[in-house]
Design a protein around this motif. Structure first.
Motif, PDB file in Angstrom:
ATOM      1  N   LEU A 163       1.161  -2.634  -9.249  1.00  0.00           N
ATOM      2  CA  LEU A 163       1.057  -2.584  -7.784  1.00  0.00           C
ATOM      3  C   LEU A 163      -0.398  -2.668  -7.332  1.00  0.00           C
ATOM      4  CD1 LEU A 163       3.845   0.051  -7.129  1.00  0.00           C
ATOM      5  CD2 LEU A 163       3.892  -2.359  -6.414  1.00  0.00           C
ATOM      6  N   ASN A 164      -1.316  -2.077  -8.095  1.00  0.00           N
ATOM      7  CA  ASN A 164      -2.745  -2.232  -7.791  1.00  0.00           C
ATOM      8  C   ASN A 164      -3.145  -3.699  -7.847  1.00  0.00           C
ATOM      9  OD1 ASN A 164      -4.351   0.103  -7.149  1.00  0.00           O
ATOM     10  ND2 ASN A 164      -3.861   0.909  -9.180  1.00  0.00           N
ATOM     11  N   ASP A 165      -2.682  -4.393  -8.886  1.00  0.00           N
ATOM     12  CA  ASP A 165      -2.963  -5.824  -9.003  1.00  0.00           C
ATOM     13  C   ASP A 165      -2.385  -6.597  -7.823  1.00  0.00           C
ATOM     14  OD1 ASP A 165      -4.310  -5.431 -11.413  1.00  0.00           O
ATOM     15  OD2 ASP A 165      -2.574  -5.991 -12.659  1.00  0.00           O
ATOM     16  N   ALA A 166      -1.165  -6.240  -7.428  1.00  0.00           N
ATOM     17  CA  ALA A 166      -0.493  -6.924  -6.315  1.00  0.00           C
ATOM     18  C   ALA A 166      -1.254  -6.720  -5.004  1.00  0.00           C
ATOM     19  CB  ALA A 166       0.945  -6.442  -6.185  1.00  0.00           C
ATOM     20  N   VAL A 167      -1.700  -5.487  -4.759  1.00  0.00           N
ATOM     21  CA  VAL A 167      -2.460  -5.199  -3.530  1.00  0.00           C
ATOM     22  C   VAL A 167      -3.730  -6.047  -3.487  1.00  0.00           C
ATOM     23  CG1 VAL A 167      -3.834  -3.423  -2.355  1.00  0.00           C
ATOM     24  CG2 VAL A 167      -1.522  -2.884  -3.145  1.00  0.00           C
ATOM     25  N   LYS A 168      -4.432  -6.119  -4.598  1.00  0.00           N
ATOM     26  CA  LYS A 168      -5.667  -6.920  -4.664  1.00  0.00           C
ATOM     27  C   LYS A 168      -5.376  -8.404  -4.428  1.00  0.00           C
ATOM     28  CE  LYS A 168      -7.852  -3.812  -7.955  1.00  0.00           C
ATOM     29  NZ  LYS A 168      -8.198  -3.627  -9.375  1.00  0.00           N
ATOM     30  N   SER A 186       0.831  -1.211   0.000  1.00  0.00           N
ATOM     31  CA  SER A 186       0.000   0.000   0.000  1.00  0.00           C
ATOM     32  C   SER A 186       0.865   1.261   0.000  1.00  0.00           C
ATOM     33  CB  SER A 186      -0.939   0.015   1.206  1.00  0.00           C
ATOM     34  OG  SER A 186      -1.884  -1.017   1.088  1.00  0.00           O
ATOM     35  N   LEU A 187       1.916   1.261   0.811  1.00  0.00           N
ATOM     36  CA  LEU A 187       2.826   2.414   0.838  1.00  0.00           C
ATOM     37  C   LEU A 187       3.569   2.558  -0.491  1.00  0.00           C
ATOM     38  CD1 LEU A 187       4.347   2.143   4.429  1.00  0.00           C
ATOM     39  CD2 LEU A 187       2.688   3.810   3.601  1.00  0.00           C
ATOM     40  N   THR A 188       3.953   1.443  -1.071  1.00  0.00           N
ATOM     41  CA  THR A 188       4.645   1.470  -2.358  1.00  0.00           C
ATOM     42  C   THR A 188       3.713   1.997  -3.444  1.00  0.00           C
ATOM     43  OG1 THR A 188       6.025  -0.382  -1.650  1.00  0.00           O
ATOM     44  CG2 THR A 188       5.967   0.087  -4.006  1.00  0.00           C
ATOM     45  N   LEU A 189       2.473   1.560  -3.440  1.00  0.00           N
ATOM     46  CA  LEU A 189       1.484   2.045  -4.400  1.00  0.00           C
ATOM     47  C   LEU A 189       1.249   3.549  -4.224  1.00  0.00           C
ATOM     48  CD1 LEU A 189      -0.607   1.646  -6.628  1.00  0.00           C
ATOM     49  CD2 LEU A 189      -2.218   0.861  -4.863  1.00  0.00           C
ATOM     50  N   THR A 190       1.166   4.005  -3.006  1.00  0.00           N
ATOM     51  CA  THR A 190       0.996   5.443  -2.739  1.00  0.00           C
ATOM     52  C   THR A 190       2.165   6.229  -3.322  1.00  0.00           C
ATOM     53  OG1 THR A 190      -0.314   5.027  -0.751  1.00  0.00           O
ATOM     54  CG2 THR A 190       0.774   7.183  -0.900  1.00  0.00           C
ATOM     55  N   GLN A 191       3.385   5.723  -3.129  1.00  0.00           N
ATOM     56  CA  GLN A 191       4.559   6.402  -3.665  1.00  0.00           C
ATOM     57  C   GLN A 191       4.543   6.375  -5.194  1.00  0.00           C
ATOM     58  OE1 GLN A 191       6.749   8.324  -2.274  1.00  0.00           O
ATOM     59  NE2 GLN A 191       7.996   8.623  -4.105  1.00  0.00           N
ATOM     60  N   ALA A 192       4.131   5.280  -5.793  1.00  0.00           N
ATOM     61  CA  ALA A 192       4.051   5.188  -7.253  1.00  0.00           C
ATOM     62  C   ALA A 192       3.033   6.200  -7.796  1.00  0.00           C
ATOM     63  CB  ALA A 192       3.680   3.767  -7.682  1.00  0.00           C
ATOM     64  N   ASN A 193       1.898   6.316  -7.136  1.00  0.00           N
ATOM     65  CA  ASN A 193       0.897   7.302  -7.549  1.00  0.00           C
ATOM     66  C   ASN A 193       1.413   8.724  -7.407  1.00  0.00           C
ATOM     67  OD1 ASN A 193      -1.503   5.986  -8.527  1.00  0.00           O
ATOM     68  ND2 ASN A 193      -1.795   5.184  -6.464  1.00  0.00           N
TER      69      ASN A 193
END
Length: 171
Positions: A93-98, A57-64
């Motif tokens: 990363l969205n796919d990974a989070v899901k 989630s933190l990685t996805l936030t940073q990517a966004n």
């Protein structure tokens, strides 16, 4: 009674932080890992699942955040490929989070398949950040330092997430 409650709370905090430290040891950036995830130690509560979920989630936030910065950059045309690969990273990363959300409670082949998917998507995000850093290095003038820092931080978080995933076992 208050002393017991404080003592119990202090012990739980220490145990949670020790868990974070132990999971961060194999990471490529242990000090960053400990600093980042200790802030979430109580939420993670010694759960590898929650640690992995928080990391992604933190990685996805940073990517966004990185994607938004590129989109607003005056040099957007120069970073076209970088924008594209960071957008791909956001999608991966969205796919990974899901997928990680579905891994909780999975067993056997299903778990192995899901873990493999997450490893693939997070590895792709890592490679994409590396590609973007290479593009910036090749840019005349060296590119935007804030953008480089943002992508380097994204790459470090992605590496840490990959460590957590690679060490995630079905308990």
């Amino acid at each position: 009674m208050a002393t017991t409650s404080t003592s119990t709370s202090s012990t739980a905090t220490t145990t949670n932080n020790d868990f974070i430290k132990s999971k961060c040891e194999p990471a490529r950036y242990p000090p960053l890992c400990v600093r980042t995830f200790s802030a979430y130690a109580a939420t993670i509560n010694r759960s590898h699942y929650k640690l992995t979920q928080t990391s992604l989630s933190l990685t996805l936030t940073q990517a966004n955040s990185t994607k938004a910065y590129i989109s607003k950059s005056r040099q957007q045309a120069a970073f076209k490929d970088c924008k594209s690969v960071i957008s791909d990273s956001v999608s991966s990363l969205n796919d990974a989070v899901k997928e990680v959300k579905q891994m909780n409670g999975s067993k056997g082949r299903e778990f192995a398949w899901q873990k493999s998917n997450v490893q693939t998507w997070v590895s792709a995000a890592y490679t994409n950040s590396d590609t973007c850093l290479d593009e910036l290095a090749a840019t005349s003038g060296g590119g935007d330092q804030k953008l480089k820092d943002s992508i380097a931080y994204l790459q470090k978080l992605t590496s840490i997430s990959l460590t957590f995933i690679n060490n995630y076992y079905n308990y």
